[in-house]
Enzyme design. Structure first.
Site, mmCIF file in Angstrom:
data_model
loop_
_atom_site.group_PDB
_atom_site.id
_atom_site.type_symbol
_atom_site.label_atom_id
_atom_site.label_comp_id
_atom_site.label_asym_id
_atom_site.label_seq_id
_atom_site.Cartn_x
_atom_site.Cartn_y
_atom_site.Cartn_z
ATOM 1 N N GLU A 319 0.822 -1.211 0.000
ATOM 2 C CA GLU A 319 0.000 0.000 0.000
ATOM 3 C C GLU A 319 0.858 1.263 0.000
ATOM 4 O OE1 GLU A 319 -2.264 -0.617 3.497
ATOM 5 O OE2 GLU A 319 -3.475 -2.236 2.645
ATOM 6 N N PRO A 320 1.582 1.544 -1.075
ATOM 7 C CA PRO A 320 2.350 2.796 -1.124
ATOM 8 C C PRO A 320 1.439 3.997 -1.331
ATOM 9 C CG PRO A 320 2.472 1.678 -3.228
ATOM 10 C CD PRO A 320 1.722 0.758 -2.303
ATOM 11 N N GLY A 321 1.695 5.059 -0.614
ATOM 12 C CA GLY A 321 0.971 6.315 -0.816
ATOM 13 C C GLY A 321 1.972 7.437 -0.970
ATOM 14 N N ARG A 322 2.678 7.740 0.138
ATOM 15 C CA ARG A 322 3.700 8.768 0.137
ATOM 16 C C ARG A 322 4.726 8.549 -0.980
ATOM 17 N NH1 ARG A 322 5.887 10.980 5.021
ATOM 18 N NH2 ARG A 322 4.964 9.190 6.072
ATOM 19 N N ARG A 363 3.369 18.910 9.119
ATOM 20 C CA ARG A 363 4.297 17.823 9.425
ATOM 21 C C ARG A 363 5.548 18.292 10.176
ATOM 22 N NH1 ARG A 363 6.828 15.146 6.398
ATOM 23 N NH2 ARG A 363 6.698 13.116 7.436
ATOM 24 N N CYS A 394 -0.016 32.339 14.360
ATOM 25 C CA CYS A 394 0.363 32.827 15.687
ATOM 26 C C CYS A 394 0.871 31.679 16.542
ATOM 27 C CB CYS A 394 -0.827 33.524 16.346
ATOM 28 S SG CYS A 394 -1.274 35.063 15.538
ATOM 29 N N GLU A 395 1.944 31.053 16.109
ATOM 30 C CA GLU A 395 2.583 29.944 16.806
ATOM 31 C C GLU A 395 4.087 30.032 16.577
ATOM 32 O OE1 GLU A 395 1.366 27.488 18.643
ATOM 33 O OE2 GLU A 395 -0.791 27.752 18.306
#
Length: 469
Positions: A319-322, A363, A394-395
């Site tokens: 199941e490759p996605g990335r 991420r 604002c972080e």
């Protein structure tokens, strides 16, 4: 800006040290091909993707924007399909999914994995054959399972005894073929990845424990249900994995259970899913494996274990996605401010603020992930300066790229492009600080096509009932 030094920028008085893997480039305009879509190139300093000049694309769609190289995506999909020719290859839709891309997945001969009712809706709206869809998720409701069964989803990966019970209720007395089911198991493997994306160790929410006996009990219950067809076991050890060593340990433990089921339950399961999690290069410190190499190594691992156990090799799936969509996309931002900040000891850091941030790429903040970037709108002859690219939220933790050498003459209005943003960036995007989610724009042979439009203020206010009073 630090003073010059004969041995280079990092040796100057007051210099801020780059991480060990990040080397000062001789030319900050240079692209590292491994990090970018296959068609990406610089022409007189201007980034082109899919044959389109990034400033021209920005003139049409503004920034921030995700640029998806269609040819790159299709090429990577075919590469996995061909490398794993003896496997069923399921594209993991959680990485990124929209109706157009779901159509590409089917056209390139891949299956599709979804993990929510919403992802299933996208797949069905795109016209994906339900028989080629797998349905994941650790908390599938009765309604979600009932819809999946009614739609004819090709396989449902169960994750708890409650899901088994729900499927038994849904299929009881149902006419037609039994519903294909796989059992997700935890193999007790600690993948060398971030804690939040390692998914096969025992202390987490996914799957049935092999060592605790729950997996075998789930198999027994499914085998006893006339409306369910037990197809096999499913194992997923984590994400952003660069070699087959973790798969080897997991396959050994899962195949041991596979053989135990055949002997004790009398059920010969015809399939085995080894999951996904194949890594990509976000920076020069990453060294992803070639799909053909992975396919060869994983097949050898399974063949060896099957011979040792005296069982037939089941039909394998991954199941490759990335690994497919991740490198196919980059995010383009406009620089708003450039600021030098003096740190303890006299070192200085250059902060480059862009018009997006953690709302379009969480991420870095969530996983402490590393990214790269490049000046996309012009050539620069200025020397490289170690910089940090930050967003407009604002972080203090709103960081897009923690460390990168960028031209020292970077200024407001310049465009920056961040590669490797195809996976989990748009999928995990939010409206934090009420920012609007960016569009996803496909580029191919110089043509630009909007796949997902930019959100508008009307979208933002549509669910705010006070706005309609």
């Amino acid at each position: 800006m630090p003073t010059s030094h004969p041995s280079g920028w990092a040796h100057a008085d007051g210099a801020l040290k780059a991480p060990p893997w990040l080397r000062q480039p001789g030319d900050p305009n240079h692209l590292v091909p491994l990090l970018w879509p296959l068609t990406a190139e610089k022409v007189d300093g201007v980034l082109h993707v899919g044959g389109a000049a990034v400033p021209d694309v920005v003139a049409e769609v503004n920034t921030p924007a995700y640029l998806l190289d269609e040819d790159d995506f299709r090429t990577r999909a075919r590469t996995f399909r061909d490398a794993f020719a003896d496997f069923d290859v399921y594209y993991a839709g959680k990485a990124f999914l929209c109706t157009t891309l779901a159509g590409w997945v089917q056209e390139e001969g891949l299956f599709l994995d979804v993990c929510t009712d919403g992802e299933l809706s996208v797949a069905l709206r795109a016209g994906v054959d339900p028989a080629r869809i797998g349905f994941h998720g650790n908390n599938k409701s009765y309604a979600e399972l009932r819809r999946a069964v009614a739609a004819g989803v090709g396989r449902i990966i169960v994750d708890s005894f409650h899901e088994v019970d729900r499927l038994v209720q849904i299929t009881e007395g149902r006419a037609g073929e039994p519903v294909a089911v796989m059992v997700r198991v935890t193999a007790g493997v600690e993948a060398h990845t971030h804690e939040y994306i390692a998914t096969a160790h025992e202390d987490q929410k996914f799957g049935f424990s092999i060592t605790g006996g729950d997996a075998l009990e789930a198999v027994r219950r499914i085998s006893a249900a006339p409306g369910l067809d037990l197809r096999g076991l499913h194992s997923h050890i984590g994400s952003q994995i660069f070699d087959s060593s973790g798969f080897e340990v997991a396959a050994r433990r899962v195949l041991a259970l596979h053989a135990q089921v055949a002997e004790e339950v009398g059920t010969a399961m015809p399939e085995l899913d080894l999951g996904g999690g194949f890594g990509i290069a976000y920076t020069t410190q990453d060294d992803p494996a070639d799909p053909a190499q992975l396919a060869t190594e994983m097949a050898k691992i399974v063949d060896h274990e099957c011979r040792a156990l005296g069982v037939e090799r089941p039909r394998l799936s991954i199941e490759p996605g990335r690994a497919i969509v991740g490198p196919s996309m980059c995010t383009v931002y406009t620089v708003g401010t450039v600021k030098e900040v003096e740190l303890d000891g006299g070192a200085r850091r250059t902060y480059v603020s862009v018009d997006g941030g953690m709302s379009d790429n969480i991420r870095t903040a969530l996983y402490d992930a590393d990214y790269s970037c490049t000046l996309a709108s012009r050539h620069s002859d200025a020397p490289p300066v170690l910089s940090r690219v930050v967003g407009k939220h604002c972080e203090a933790g709103d960081i897009v790229v923690k460390d990168e050498f960028l031209p020292g003459d970077l200024a407001p209005g310049d465009l920056l492009a961040v590669p490797g943003t195809g996976a989990y960036c748009w999928s995990m995007a939010s409206n934090y600080n009420h920012l609007l989610r960016p569009p996803v724009v496909a580029v191919r042979e110089g043509e630009v096509r909007v796949l997902v439009r930019r959100e508008t203020e009307d979208d933002l206010l549509a669910t705010d009932m006070g706005a309609h009073a």
